[in-house]
Scaffold this motif. Structure first.
Motif, PDB file in Angstrom:
ATOM      1  N   GLN A   3      -8.300  -6.227   3.674  1.00  0.00           N
ATOM      2  CA  GLN A   3      -9.144  -5.055   3.412  1.00  0.00           C
ATOM      3  C   GLN A   3      -8.510  -3.762   3.945  1.00  0.00           C
ATOM      4  O   GLN A   3      -8.535  -2.733   3.291  1.00  0.00           O
ATOM      5  CB  GLN A   3     -10.519  -5.274   4.054  1.00  0.00           C
ATOM      6  N   ARG A   4      -7.933  -3.829   5.150  1.00  0.00           N
ATOM      7  CA  ARG A   4      -7.334  -2.627   5.754  1.00  0.00           C
ATOM      8  C   ARG A   4      -6.158  -2.129   4.927  1.00  0.00           C
ATOM      9  O   ARG A   4      -5.985  -0.930   4.733  1.00  0.00           O
ATOM     10  CB  ARG A   4      -6.904  -2.945   7.194  1.00  0.00           C
ATOM     11  N   LYS A   5      -5.340  -3.055   4.411  1.00  0.00           N
ATOM     12  CA  LYS A   5      -4.199  -2.644   3.583  1.00  0.00           C
ATOM     13  C   LYS A   5      -4.696  -1.974   2.298  1.00  0.00           C
ATOM     14  O   LYS A   5      -4.150  -0.964   1.854  1.00  0.00           O
ATOM     15  CB  LYS A   5      -3.313  -3.845   3.242  1.00  0.00           C
ATOM     16  N   LEU A   6      -5.745  -2.541   1.707  1.00  0.00           N
ATOM     17  CA  LEU A   6      -6.325  -1.953   0.498  1.00  0.00           C
ATOM     18  C   LEU A   6      -6.835  -0.543   0.792  1.00  0.00           C
ATOM     19  O   LEU A   6      -6.588   0.385   0.021  1.00  0.00           O
ATOM     20  CB  LEU A   6      -7.474  -2.836  -0.014  1.00  0.00           C
ATOM     21  N   GLU A   7      -7.510  -0.380   1.922  1.00  0.00           N
ATOM     22  CA  GLU A   7      -8.033   0.936   2.300  1.00  0.00           C
ATOM     23  C   GLU A   7      -6.904   1.963   2.419  1.00  0.00           C
ATOM     24  O   GLU A   7      -7.012   3.086   1.925  1.00  0.00           O
ATOM     25  CB  GLU A   7      -8.782   0.825   3.630  1.00  0.00           C
ATOM     26  N   LYS A  65      -7.836  -3.538  -9.707  1.00  0.00           N
ATOM     27  CA  LYS A  65      -6.541  -3.955 -10.263  1.00  0.00           C
ATOM     28  C   LYS A  65      -5.570  -4.345  -9.141  1.00  0.00           C
ATOM     29  O   LYS A  65      -4.831  -5.322  -9.258  1.00  0.00           O
ATOM     30  CB  LYS A  65      -5.970  -2.834 -11.138  1.00  0.00           C
ATOM     31  N   LEU A  66      -5.596  -3.593  -8.043  1.00  0.00           N
ATOM     32  CA  LEU A  66      -4.746  -3.927  -6.892  1.00  0.00           C
ATOM     33  C   LEU A  66      -5.084  -5.310  -6.344  1.00  0.00           C
ATOM     34  O   LEU A  66      -4.223  -6.002  -5.801  1.00  0.00           O
ATOM     35  CB  LEU A  66      -4.905  -2.878  -5.777  1.00  0.00           C
ATOM     36  N   LEU A  67      -6.346  -5.724  -6.485  1.00  0.00           N
ATOM     37  CA  LEU A  67      -6.781  -7.040  -5.999  1.00  0.00           C
ATOM     38  C   LEU A  67      -6.631  -8.128  -7.063  1.00  0.00           C
ATOM     39  O   LEU A  67      -7.139  -9.237  -6.897  1.00  0.00           O
ATOM     40  CB  LEU A  67      -8.223  -6.970  -5.495  1.00  0.00           C
ATOM     41  N   GLY A  68      -5.956  -7.806  -8.167  1.00  0.00           N
ATOM     42  CA  GLY A  68      -5.585  -8.840  -9.124  1.00  0.00           C
ATOM     43  C   GLY A  68      -6.487  -9.031 -10.333  1.00  0.00           C
ATOM     44  O   GLY A  68      -6.362 -10.040 -11.029  1.00  0.00           O
ATOM     45  N   ALA A  69      -7.388  -8.089 -10.595  1.00  0.00           N
ATOM     46  CA  ALA A  69      -8.243  -8.220 -11.788  1.00  0.00           C
ATOM     47  C   ALA A  69      -7.365  -8.285 -13.038  1.00  0.00           C
ATOM     48  O   ALA A  69      -6.360  -7.577 -13.143  1.00  0.00           O
ATOM     49  CB  ALA A  69      -9.212  -7.045 -11.883  1.00  0.00           C
TER      50      ALA A  69
END
Length: 197
Positions: A3-7, A65-69
């Protein structure tokens, strides 16, 4: 992705250049966006097709999309916001389709809707068309609303049901002339709605 990297990645997203008050264009904060997206990811709701209704500059769509959708489409009726959203997606190296459309005209079915609809602070009921479109076109909905909206949302979405809800902080940066403070933190409620149980 943690989560922190995504943020941290989402902090790269450029906000509105000239936000419109009537559209209640407030940028979804990267911390809150990362929290919602990570929650949706952990529920298994980001693997398939995703739409972001009223996507603005694209933070939720790009994050999905970053999480693979598999496929992500962002809808907004503001062409300037969509132009920024396209640049943001390019900057973060993801492929998201951005469509200039009123959300009431969205007809393509998806697995999951992500949205931060207008809270109706300027015009009461502004969130209703967003909820209606999401209910009509998706199986699962993640939506941000003013704190205290639970009873209204539960009634409005029937027979769909809220499976999860929690309170979160939404830091609002000074965006419009009438804002008194540089930054105000409001409390919002995040809902996960299952359309077909």
């Amino acid at each position: 992705m943690k989560q922190r990297k995504l943020e941290i990645l989402l902090e790269e997203i450029e906000g509105f250049s000239d936000p419109e008050l009537e559209l209640e264009q407030y940028q979804t904060p990267s911390l809150l966006a990362a929290e919602i997206l990570h929650f949706a990811y952990m529920q298994g709701d980001l693997a398939d097709s995703i739409q972001d209704l009223g996507c603005g500059t694209g933070i939720l769509a790009i994050g999905a999309k970053l999480l693979g959708a598999r496929k992500v489409v962002g809808y907004d009726k503001d062409p300037e916001a969509l132009e920024i959203a396209r640049k943001n997606a390019e900057k973060l190296g993801v492929e998201v389709e951005f469509v200039c459309s009123d959300i009431t005209e969205v007809s393509e079915r998806v697995k999951t809707t992500l949205m931060n609809p207008p809270f109706g602070a300027r015009v009461k009921g502004r969130d209703r068309p967003f909820l209606s479109s999401a209910l009509r076109t998706s199986e699962v909905i993640y939506s941000i609303h003013n704190r205290g909206s639970l009873a209204f949302i539960q009634k409005f979405i029937k027979p769909a049901v809220i499976t999860h809800s929690y309170v979160a902080k939404f830091p609002l940066k000074r965006t419009f002339d009438f804002h008194q403070k540089e930054r105000e933190i409001i409390e919002v409620e995040i809902y996960r709605i299952a359309v077909h149980e």
